[in-house]
Motif scaffolding. Structure first.
Motif, PDB file in Angstrom:
ATOM      1  N   MET A 107       0.783  -1.046  -0.074  1.00 12.71           N
ATOM      2  CA  MET A 107      -0.062  -0.133   0.020  1.00 12.71           C
ATOM      3  C   MET A 107       0.899   1.235   0.034  1.00 12.71           C
ATOM      4  SD  MET A 107      -3.075   0.618   2.563  1.00 12.71           S
ATOM      5  CE  MET A 107      -4.186   1.774   2.418  1.00 12.71           C
ATOM      6  N   PRO A 108       0.528   2.314  -0.890  1.00 17.08           N
ATOM      7  CA  PRO A 108       1.535   3.477  -0.949  1.00 17.08           C
ATOM      8  C   PRO A 108       1.440   4.101   0.264  1.00 17.08           C
ATOM      9  CG  PRO A 108      -0.480   3.534  -2.542  1.00 17.08           C
ATOM     10  CD  PRO A 108      -0.479   2.327  -1.775  1.00 17.08           C
ATOM     11  N   ASP A 109       2.272   5.094   0.726  1.00 14.67           N
ATOM     12  CA  ASP A 109       2.559   5.996   1.865  1.00 14.67           C
ATOM     13  C   ASP A 109       1.637   7.066   1.506  1.00 14.67           C
ATOM     14  OD1 ASP A 109       3.137   7.248   4.151  1.00 14.67           O
ATOM     15  OD2 ASP A 109       5.003   7.949   3.252  1.00 14.67           O
ATOM     16  N   PRO A 110       0.430   7.323   2.583  1.00 16.07           N
ATOM     17  CA  PRO A 110      -0.304   8.584   1.951  1.00 16.07           C
ATOM     18  C   PRO A 110       0.469   9.905   2.057  1.00 16.07           C
ATOM     19  CG  PRO A 110      -0.991   7.459   4.088  1.00 16.07           C
ATOM     20  CD  PRO A 110       0.425   6.754   3.532  1.00 16.07           C
ATOM     21  N   GLY A 111       1.546  10.062   2.650  1.00 16.69           N
ATOM     22  CA  GLY A 111       2.417  11.288   2.787  1.00 16.69           C
ATOM     23  C   GLY A 111       3.012  11.517   1.439  1.00 16.69           C
ATOM     24  N   ALA A 112       3.566  10.527   1.055  1.00 15.81           N
ATOM     25  CA  ALA A 112       4.684  10.552  -0.268  1.00 15.81           C
ATOM     26  C   ALA A 112       3.762  11.310  -1.506  1.00 15.81           C
ATOM     27  CB  ALA A 112       5.031   9.157  -0.681  1.00 15.81           C
ATOM     28  N   PRO A 113       4.449  12.173  -2.091  1.00 16.57           N
ATOM     29  CA  PRO A 113       3.790  12.815  -3.431  1.00 16.57           C
ATOM     30  C   PRO A 113       3.794  11.724  -4.409  1.00 16.57           C
ATOM     31  CG  PRO A 113       6.114  13.270  -3.288  1.00 16.57           C
ATOM     32  CD  PRO A 113       5.938  12.530  -2.015  1.00 16.57           C
ATOM     33  N   GLN A 114       2.525  11.866  -4.973  1.00 18.02           N
ATOM     34  CA  GLN A 114       2.247  11.047  -6.250  1.00 18.02           C
ATOM     35  C   GLN A 114       2.346  11.482  -7.401  1.00 18.02           C
ATOM     36  OE1 GLN A 114      -2.112  10.577  -5.273  1.00 18.02           O
ATOM     37  NE2 GLN A 114      -1.752   9.110  -3.613  1.00 18.02           N
ATOM     38  N   THR A 115       2.828  10.677  -8.240  1.00 19.70           N
ATOM     39  CA  THR A 115       3.071  11.006  -9.649  1.00 19.70           C
ATOM     40  C   THR A 115       1.872  11.113 -10.447  1.00 19.70           C
ATOM     41  OG1 THR A 115       3.296   8.767 -10.289  1.00 19.70           O
ATOM     42  CG2 THR A 115       5.158   9.614  -9.558  1.00 19.70           C
ATOM     43  N   PRO A 116       1.672  11.814 -11.579  1.00 20.24           N
ATOM     44  CA  PRO A 116       0.537  12.066 -12.210  1.00 20.24           C
ATOM     45  C   PRO A 116      -0.088  10.618 -12.887  1.00 20.24           C
ATOM     46  CG  PRO A 116       2.056  13.634 -13.269  1.00 20.24           C
ATOM     47  CD  PRO A 116       2.784  12.737 -12.122  1.00 20.24           C
ATOM     48  N   ASP A 117       0.819   9.841 -13.003  1.00 21.49           N
ATOM     49  CA  ASP A 117       0.349   8.477 -13.586  1.00 21.49           C
ATOM     50  C   ASP A 117      -0.410   7.581 -12.381  1.00 21.49           C
ATOM     51  OD1 ASP A 117       1.437   8.529 -15.748  1.00 21.49           O
ATOM     52  OD2 ASP A 117       3.307   7.638 -15.308  1.00 21.49           O
ATOM     53  N   GLU A 118       0.136   7.922 -11.204  1.00 17.68           N
ATOM     54  CA  GLU A 118      -0.819   7.389 -10.036  1.00 17.68           C
ATOM     55  C   GLU A 118      -1.974   7.921  -9.630  1.00 17.68           C
ATOM     56  OE1 GLU A 118       1.948   7.608  -6.884  1.00 17.68           O
ATOM     57  OE2 GLU A 118       3.432   6.163  -7.592  1.00 17.68           O
ATOM     58  N   ILE A 119      -2.128   9.214 -10.088  1.00 13.91           N
ATOM     59  CA  ILE A 119      -3.521  10.203  -9.653  1.00 13.91           C
ATOM     60  C   ILE A 119      -4.336  10.000 -10.739  1.00 13.91           C
ATOM     61  CG2 ILE A 119      -4.217  12.462  -9.761  1.00 13.91           C
ATOM     62  CD1 ILE A 119      -1.737  13.448  -8.626  1.00 13.91           C
ATOM     63  N   LEU A 120      -3.927   9.707 -12.276  1.00  9.58           N
ATOM     64  CA  LEU A 120      -4.844   9.560 -13.409  1.00  9.58           C
ATOM     65  C   LEU A 120      -4.794   7.970 -13.648  1.00  9.58           C
ATOM     66  CD1 LEU A 120      -3.661  12.368 -15.809  1.00  9.58           C
ATOM     67  CD2 LEU A 120      -5.604  12.365 -14.192  1.00  9.58           C
ATOM     68  N   PRO A 121      -6.104   7.753 -14.180  1.00  8.22           N
ATOM     69  CA  PRO A 121      -6.227   6.287 -14.595  1.00  8.22           C
ATOM     70  C   PRO A 121      -5.205   6.236 -15.908  1.00  8.22           C
ATOM     71  CG  PRO A 121      -8.262   7.456 -14.763  1.00  8.22           C
ATOM     72  CD  PRO A 121      -7.400   8.344 -14.266  1.00  8.22           C
ATOM     73  N   GLU A 122      -5.000   4.747 -15.972  1.00  5.58           N
ATOM     74  CA  GLU A 122      -3.850   4.606 -17.087  1.00  5.58           C
ATOM     75  C   GLU A 122      -4.065   5.049 -18.352  1.00  5.58           C
ATOM     76  OE1 GLU A 122      -1.605   0.610 -18.664  1.00  5.58           O
ATOM     77  OE2 GLU A 122      -2.337   0.663 -16.580  1.00  5.58           O
ATOM     78  N   THR A 123      -5.505   4.660 -18.642  1.00  3.06           N
ATOM     79  CA  THR A 123      -5.925   4.994 -20.107  1.00  3.06           C
ATOM     80  C   THR A 123      -5.810   6.676 -20.360  1.00  3.06           C
ATOM     81  OG1 THR A 123      -8.083   5.312 -19.162  1.00  3.06           O
ATOM     82  CG2 THR A 123      -7.696   3.303 -20.079  1.00  3.06           C
ATOM     83  N   VAL A 124      -6.195   7.462 -19.234  1.00  2.00           N
ATOM     84  CA  VAL A 124      -5.997   8.797 -19.363  1.00  2.00           C
ATOM     85  C   VAL A 124      -4.547   9.362 -19.536  1.00  2.00           C
ATOM     86  CG1 VAL A 124      -6.656  11.269 -18.451  1.00  2.00           C
ATOM     87  CG2 VAL A 124      -8.356   9.331 -18.391  1.00  2.00           C
ATOM     88  N   ALA A 125      -3.642   8.519 -18.667  1.00  2.00           N
ATOM     89  CA  ALA A 125      -2.184   9.203 -18.811  1.00  2.00           C
ATOM     90  C   ALA A 125      -1.629   8.830 -20.293  1.00  2.00           C
ATOM     91  CB  ALA A 125      -1.477   8.474 -17.680  1.00  2.00           C
ATOM     92  N   THR A 126      -1.966   7.624 -20.699  1.00  2.00           N
ATOM     93  CA  THR A 126      -1.397   6.975 -21.913  1.00  2.00           C
ATOM     94  C   THR A 126      -2.028   8.090 -22.868  1.00  2.00           C
ATOM     95  OG1 THR A 126      -1.616   4.822 -21.236  1.00  2.00           O
ATOM     96  CG2 THR A 126      -1.629   5.126 -23.597  1.00  2.00           C
ATOM     97  N   TYR A 127      -3.153   8.567 -22.930  1.00  2.83           N
ATOM     98  CA  TYR A 127      -3.832   9.389 -23.910  1.00  2.83           C
ATOM     99  C   TYR A 127      -2.955  10.815 -23.781  1.00  2.83           C
ATOM    100  CZ  TYR A 127      -6.968  12.760 -25.808  1.00  2.83           C
ATOM    101  OH  TYR A 127      -7.250  13.787 -27.077  1.00  2.83           O
ATOM    102  N   LEU A 128      -2.862  11.196 -22.889  1.00  2.00           N
ATOM    103  CA  LEU A 128      -2.145  12.519 -22.698  1.00  2.00           C
ATOM    104  C   LEU A 128      -0.582  12.405 -23.089  1.00  2.00           C
ATOM    105  CD1 LEU A 128      -3.343  13.806 -19.114  1.00  2.00           C
ATOM    106  CD2 LEU A 128      -3.815  14.798 -21.315  1.00  2.00           C
ATOM    107  N   ARG A 129      -0.092  11.345 -22.799  1.00  2.00           N
ATOM    108  CA  ARG A 129       1.471  11.204 -23.260  1.00  2.00           C
ATOM    109  C   ARG A 129       1.611  11.028 -24.699  1.00  2.00           C
ATOM    110  NH1 ARG A 129       2.488   7.181 -19.722  1.00  2.00           N
ATOM    111  NH2 ARG A 129       1.989   5.517 -21.187  1.00  2.00           N
ATOM    112  N   LEU A 130       0.369  10.126 -25.416  1.00  2.68           N
ATOM    113  CA  LEU A 130       0.483  10.292 -26.850  1.00  2.68           C
ATOM    114  C   LEU A 130       0.339  11.349 -27.591  1.00  2.68           C
ATOM    115  CD1 LEU A 130      -1.105   6.714 -27.196  1.00  2.68           C
ATOM    116  CD2 LEU A 130       1.130   7.332 -27.567  1.00  2.68           C
ATOM    117  N   ARG A 131      -0.611  12.063 -26.836  1.00  2.86           N
ATOM    118  CA  ARG A 131      -0.846  13.530 -27.510  1.00  2.86           C
ATOM    119  C   ARG A 131       0.254  14.627 -27.357  1.00  2.86           C
ATOM    120  NH1 ARG A 131      -4.230  14.383 -31.025  1.00  2.86           N
ATOM    121  NH2 ARG A 131      -4.839  16.419 -30.324  1.00  2.86           N
TER     122      ARG A 131
END
Length: 169
Positions: free
Chosen positions: A1-25
């Motif tokens: 389980m991820p540490d709640p105080g650690a900063p999250q990357t955009p891939d962890e915040i967004l669903p994988e499909t949206v992150a892939t879409y943004l990366r491809l665009r």
């Protein structure tokens, strides 16, 4: 389980499909696109829309060329000769013409000795006008001479000495 105080990357915040879409665009940088962009922008000389890439006018290009080549003083002296009528005045220019420029002295030949003497009296005015208009010309003084007089010494058999004038007076 991820540490709640650690900063999250955009891939962890967004669903994988949206992150892939943004990366491809190209909206979200990835390690691969960052390297491509960095390589592309290293050559700033050829990059469009960068400072210094605006088109220049022909006059600006020629001014840069003459300054870099060191022609400014020579061109300014040529401008003095070219615009002599404006510098000295129209009436004066009808009876005079610049003939030489040596070591900071402009030599001007007049139609008559009377004009040469009159211009000697106006020397400071003409010199100040030249310095005001063309400071890079390097004119430090003006010499006014009269018209060319015929020479007694001509021909292949001329002899030294005073010649026929030695009986005068």
């Amino acid at each position: 389980m991820p540490d709640p105080g650690a900063p999250q990357t955009p891939d962890e915040i967004l669903p994988e499909t949206v992150a892939t879409y943004l990366r491809l665009r190209g909206l979200e940088p990835s390690a691969r696109t960052y390297r491509k962009r960095r390589r592309r922008y290293e050559d700033d000389e050829n990059a469009p829309f960068t400072p210094g890439r605006d088109p220049k006018g022909v006059g600006d290009v020629l001014a840069d060329l003459t300054r870099e080549a060191g022609w400014d003083s020579q061109l300014a002296r040529e401008d003095v000769v070219r615009t002599w009528a404006e510098v000295a005045g129209a009436d004066t220019a009808q009876h005079t013409q610049p003939v030489a420029f040596t070591e900071g002295t402009l030599t001007v030949q007049a139609d008559s000795t009377a004009w040469a003497k009159q211009l000697q009296l106006m020397r400071s005015q003409i010199l100040s006008e030249i310095v005001r208009r063309y400071p890079e010309a390097g004119v430090e003084g003006i010499r006014f001479i009269g018209p060319d007089v015929p020479s007694w010494k001509w021909g292949p058999r001329a002899i030294p000495g005073r010649g026929p004038r030695d009986t005068y007076g």
